[in-house]
Design a protein around this motif. Sequence first.
Motif, PDB file in Angstrom:
ATOM      1  N   ASP A  95       0.804  -1.228   0.000  1.00 30.75           N
ATOM      2  CA  ASP A  95       0.000   0.000   0.000  1.00 30.75           C
ATOM      3  C   ASP A  95       0.837   1.279   0.000  1.00 30.75           C
ATOM      4  OD1 ASP A  95       0.931  -0.284   2.571  1.00 30.75           O
ATOM      5  OD2 ASP A  95      -0.985   0.090   3.572  1.00 30.75           O
ATOM      6  N   THR A  96       2.093   1.201   0.458  1.00 28.40           N
ATOM      7  CA  THR A  96       2.952   2.386   0.451  1.00 28.40           C
ATOM      8  C   THR A  96       3.345   2.816  -0.968  1.00 28.40           C
ATOM      9  OG1 THR A  96       4.865   0.942   0.803  1.00 28.40           O
ATOM     10  CG2 THR A  96       3.945   2.012   2.747  1.00 28.40           C
ATOM     11  N   TYR A  97       3.136   1.933  -1.949  1.00 27.08           N
ATOM     12  CA  TYR A  97       3.520   2.240  -3.325  1.00 27.08           C
ATOM     13  C   TYR A  97       2.561   3.222  -4.000  1.00 27.08           C
ATOM     14  CZ  TYR A  97       7.020  -1.519  -3.473  1.00 27.08           C
ATOM     15  OH  TYR A  97       8.122  -2.293  -3.254  1.00 27.08           O
ATOM     16  N   VAL A  98       1.365   3.382  -3.432  1.00 25.99           N
ATOM     17  CA  VAL A  98       0.327   4.189  -4.086  1.00 25.99           C
ATOM     18  C   VAL A  98       0.778   5.638  -4.290  1.00 25.99           C
ATOM     19  CG1 VAL A  98      -2.013   5.112  -3.826  1.00 25.99           C
ATOM     20  CG2 VAL A  98      -1.552   2.714  -3.304  1.00 25.99           C
ATOM     21  N   TYR A  99       1.469   6.216  -3.288  1.00 26.42           N
ATOM     22  CA  TYR A  99       1.916   7.617  -3.380  1.00 26.42           C
ATOM     23  C   TYR A  99       2.795   7.835  -4.605  1.00 26.42           C
ATOM     24  CZ  TYR A  99       4.910  11.674  -2.436  1.00 26.42           C
ATOM     25  OH  TYR A  99       5.629  12.844  -2.548  1.00 26.42           O
ATOM     26  N   PHE A 100       3.813   6.988  -4.779  1.00 27.95           N
ATOM     27  CA  PHE A 100       4.722   7.142  -5.920  1.00 27.95           C
ATOM     28  C   PHE A 100       4.034   6.776  -7.240  1.00 27.95           C
ATOM     29  CE2 PHE A 100       8.196   6.723  -2.671  1.00 27.95           C
ATOM     30  CZ  PHE A 100       8.713   7.988  -2.863  1.00 27.95           C
ATOM     31  N   MET A 101       3.104   5.827  -7.186  1.00 30.09           N
ATOM     32  CA  MET A 101       2.368   5.473  -8.404  1.00 30.09           C
ATOM     33  C   MET A 101       1.512   6.641  -8.880  1.00 30.09           C
ATOM     34  SD  MET A 101       3.229   2.550  -9.529  1.00 30.09           S
ATOM     35  CE  MET A 101       1.974   2.515 -10.791  1.00 30.09           C
ATOM     36  N   ASP A 102       0.924   7.382  -7.949  1.00 32.46           N
ATOM     37  CA  ASP A 102       0.136   8.566  -8.318  1.00 32.46           C
ATOM     38  C   ASP A 102       1.022   9.637  -8.941  1.00 32.46           C
ATOM     39  OD1 ASP A 102      -2.219   7.444  -7.496  1.00 32.46           O
ATOM     40  OD2 ASP A 102      -2.243   8.403  -5.530  1.00 32.46           O
ATOM     41  N   LEU A 103       2.223   9.803  -8.396  1.00 31.41           N
ATOM     42  CA  LEU A 103       3.169  10.765  -8.968  1.00 31.41           C
ATOM     43  C   LEU A 103       3.590  10.338 -10.372  1.00 31.41           C
ATOM     44  CD1 LEU A 103       5.558  11.587  -5.968  1.00 31.41           C
ATOM     45  CD2 LEU A 103       3.734  13.010  -6.890  1.00 31.41           C
ATOM     46  N   LEU A 104       3.804   9.040 -10.541  1.00 34.69           N
ATOM     47  CA  LEU A 104       4.204   8.520 -11.854  1.00 34.69           C
ATOM     48  C   LEU A 104       3.081   8.703 -12.873  1.00 34.69           C
ATOM     49  CD1 LEU A 104       6.506   7.109 -13.347  1.00 34.69           C
ATOM     50  CD2 LEU A 104       5.491   4.921 -12.709  1.00 34.69           C
ATOM     51  N   ALA A 105       1.845   8.476 -12.429  1.00 32.42           N
ATOM     52  CA  ALA A 105       0.689   8.660 -13.315  1.00 32.42           C
ATOM     53  C   ALA A 105       0.593  10.115 -13.762  1.00 32.42           C
ATOM     54  CB  ALA A 105      -0.589   8.241 -12.598  1.00 32.42           C
ATOM     55  N   LYS A 106       0.845  11.041 -12.849  1.00 29.73           N
ATOM     56  CA  LYS A 106       0.805  12.468 -13.200  1.00 29.73           C
ATOM     57  C   LYS A 106       1.908  12.811 -14.199  1.00 29.73           C
ATOM     58  CE  LYS A 106       0.808  17.134 -11.292  1.00 29.73           C
ATOM     59  NZ  LYS A 106       1.675  17.627 -12.356  1.00 29.73           N
ATOM     60  N   THR A 107       3.099  12.257 -13.979  1.00 36.92           N
ATOM     61  CA  THR A 107       4.210  12.486 -14.904  1.00 36.92           C
ATOM     62  C   THR A 107       3.859  11.989 -16.304  1.00 36.92           C
ATOM     63  OG1 THR A 107       5.807  12.243 -13.092  1.00 36.92           O
ATOM     64  CG2 THR A 107       6.657  11.987 -15.324  1.00 36.92           C
ATOM     65  N   VAL A 108       3.272  10.799 -16.365  1.00 36.94           N
ATOM     66  CA  VAL A 108       2.882  10.209 -17.656  1.00 36.94           C
ATOM     67  C   VAL A 108       1.853  11.082 -18.354  1.00 36.94           C
ATOM     68  CG1 VAL A 108       1.587   8.292 -18.669  1.00 36.94           C
ATOM     69  CG2 VAL A 108       3.460   7.825 -17.090  1.00 36.94           C
ATOM     70  N   ARG A 109       0.830  11.511 -17.625  1.00 38.30           N
ATOM     71  CA  ARG A 109      -0.236  12.318 -18.231  1.00 38.30           C
ATOM     72  C   ARG A 109       0.292  13.686 -18.669  1.00 38.30           C
ATOM     73  NH1 ARG A 109      -3.915   9.591 -14.369  1.00 38.30           N
ATOM     74  NH2 ARG A 109      -5.282   8.303 -15.677  1.00 38.30           N
ATOM     75  N   ASP A 110       1.197  14.262 -17.894  1.00 33.23           N
ATOM     76  CA  ASP A 110       1.776  15.554 -18.283  1.00 33.23           C
ATOM     77  C   ASP A 110       2.582  15.419 -19.572  1.00 33.23           C
ATOM     78  OD1 ASP A 110       0.642  16.773 -16.115  1.00 33.23           O
ATOM     79  OD2 ASP A 110       2.449  16.799 -14.892  1.00 33.23           O
ATOM     80  N   GLU A 111       3.274  14.299 -19.709  1.00 35.27           N
ATOM     81  CA  GLU A 111       4.059  14.043 -20.921  1.00 35.27           C
ATOM     82  C   GLU A 111       3.131  13.891 -22.129  1.00 35.27           C
ATOM     83  OE1 GLU A 111       7.550  13.458 -23.109  1.00 35.27           O
ATOM     84  OE2 GLU A 111       7.325  14.054 -21.014  1.00 35.27           O
ATOM     85  N   ILE A 112       2.056  13.126 -21.950  1.00 34.75           N
ATOM     86  CA  ILE A 112       1.085  12.935 -23.037  1.00 34.75           C
ATOM     87  C   ILE A 112       0.423  14.260 -23.397  1.00 34.75           C
ATOM     88  CG2 ILE A 112      -1.086  11.816 -23.684  1.00 34.75           C
ATOM     89  CD1 ILE A 112      -0.293   9.498 -21.810  1.00 34.75           C
ATOM     90  N   ALA A 113       0.053  15.039 -22.368  1.00 36.07           N
ATOM     91  CA  ALA A 113      -0.619  16.325 -22.597  1.00 36.07           C
ATOM     92  C   ALA A 113       0.281  17.279 -23.375  1.00 36.07           C
ATOM     93  CB  ALA A 113      -1.019  16.951 -21.264  1.00 36.07           C
ATOM     94  N   GLY A 114       1.577  17.329 -23.015  1.00 36.52           N
ATOM     95  CA  GLY A 114       2.517  18.206 -23.711  1.00 36.52           C
ATOM     96  C   GLY A 114       2.665  17.841 -25.175  1.00 36.52           C
ATOM     97  N   CYS A 115       2.710  16.540 -25.453  1.00 35.19           N
ATOM     98  CA  CYS A 115       2.812  16.084 -26.846  1.00 35.19           C
ATOM     99  C   CYS A 115       1.521  16.366 -27.612  1.00 35.19           C
ATOM    100  CB  CYS A 115       3.114  14.586 -26.885  1.00 35.19           C
ATOM    101  SG  CYS A 115       4.741  14.149 -26.230  1.00 35.19           S
ATOM    102  N   SER A 116       0.379  16.189 -26.943  1.00 37.43           N
ATOM    103  CA  SER A 116      -0.921  16.362 -27.607  1.00 37.43           C
ATOM    104  C   SER A 116      -1.143  17.795 -28.053  1.00 37.43           C
ATOM    105  CB  SER A 116      -2.057  15.932 -26.670  1.00 37.43           C
ATOM    106  OG  SER A 116      -1.947  14.562 -26.365  1.00 37.43           O
ATOM    107  N   GLU A 117      -0.801  18.747 -27.195  1.00 38.30           N
ATOM    108  CA  GLU A 117      -1.068  20.145 -27.549  1.00 38.30           C
ATOM    109  C   GLU A 117      -0.141  20.648 -28.653  1.00 38.30           C
ATOM    110  OE1 GLU A 117       1.407  22.531 -24.056  1.00 38.30           O
ATOM    111  OE2 GLU A 117      -0.746  22.209 -23.812  1.00 38.30           O
ATOM    112  N   LYS A 118       0.979  19.943 -28.848  1.00 42.70           N
ATOM    113  CA  LYS A 118       1.872  20.303 -29.959  1.00 42.70           C
ATOM    114  C   LYS A 118       1.468  19.602 -31.250  1.00 42.70           C
ATOM    115  CE  LYS A 118       5.965  21.442 -27.199  1.00 42.70           C
ATOM    116  NZ  LYS A 118       5.229  21.509 -25.932  1.00 42.70           N
TER     117      LYS A 118
END
Length: 267
Positions: free
Chosen positions: A170-193
């Motif tokens: 259960d301690t992994y959830v915090y870092f997994m949420d951060l990783l999910a945000k990193t992934v979505r930010d990367e996708i969002a940056g590519c999408s708007e370009k």
Amino acid sequence: MDPKLTEVSQIFNRFKAAFVRKDYDNCSNLLSQLKVLLTGFRSLPPLFEDTPNAVHELTIARDIYEHAVVLSVKIEDQDAFERDFFQLKPYYTDASNRLPPSPQEYPILGLNLLRLLVQNRIAEFHTELELLSSTALENPCINHAVELEQSFMEGAYNRVLSARQTVPHDTYVYFMDLLAKTVRDEIAGCSEKAYDYLSLKDAKQILLYSSDQELLEYIKEEHPEWEIKNDSVFFQKAKESAPCKEIPSLQLINQTLSYARELERIV
């Protein structure tokens, strides 16, 4: 029992009681006291003196630092995590022949790998991986981080996000949420370009959200410059606000010619 060891045990019991109550401020204060008291034990790293209570002192110190690592996750303090992990690590390596294995060892080692992945410290991730035994690599906690890194490098972002549902601890959830945000930010940056606009349905699919509400909340919090109208997301404002960097072509040409002249002299 040694009076110092008794005092440490008593404070540690108070720490664990506060941890169960989720009184993390009190935990932090008690942890500071414990770390100061541990400096009085000469059996601990780096001295490893063979004192009468060496095994007991090493065991309780390892337990304290394991709790400190988990506490840093609970309070979402990555700097504290790194400090506490490196204080704990000698108990898994240098003191391994003096202590029985800890059931928390592999979950915490896997958690550290996940932290390095979240922070994009890939070289350190692989360095830590090389130090692990073949037995450790087969552990689900370690294997989870390894598979995540492979998916991340392959660009299989859907596997990265779905891995949150199968975390081994259960301690992994915090870092997994951060990783999910990193992934979505990367996708969002590519999408708007890449696009002028996307339908909400396509944007939801690309950003790997399961509902329109989740997508709209993400846009509101992370990309307020995106416009939503006619069931579509428009990126025009984001493109207009993005700074346009001028390529210093003349400077680059001069540098290239300079390098060529220097190479000619060497040859």
